[in-house]
Design a protein around this motif. Structure first.
Motif: not given
Length: 111
Positions: A51-58
């Motif tokens: 979830v942290m990676i997704v929010f970081g990417m988006c």
């Protein structure tokens, strides 16, 4: 109008869509894919990392790397619904696909 000024005039709904709703949907999809691959025995810390990676990417990577595409989708085509935005802008769809698959790969490597 320069690109910094354009980001300031995005409507509230487009900001919520770009920075909250889409990352939440991608997070749910990536955690579901990860859970299915590991036979529904996911590790909680890996799911949180995803979830942290997704929010970081988006929220950080895509607005910086794909700024012109994000401005086209959420500023110029802001009046369209999400389906039409993604149908007319294939590059943002591919970027969201990367945001979906990269955390799954990281999760499988850390599992």
């Amino acid at each position: 109008m320069n690109s910094e000024a354009k980001l300031d005039v995005l409507s509230r709904w487009n900001k919520v869509t770009a920075y909250v709703i889409i990352p939440v949907i991608i997070s749910i999809m990536s955690v579901t894919i990860y859970s299915g691959i590991v036979l529904f025995e996911p590790k909680l810390e890996v799911a949180i990392l995803m979830v942290m990676i997704v929010f970081g990417m988006c929220d950080i990577y895509m607005p910086v790397k794909e700024k012109h595409v994000m401005l086209k989708v959420f500023y110029e085509d802001g009046h369209l619904n999400m389906y039409k935005k993604l149908a007319t802008n294939k590059r943002i769809l591919i970027s969201y696909l990367h945001a979906l698959l990269f955390p799954v790969l990281v999760a499988l490597l850390t599992h």
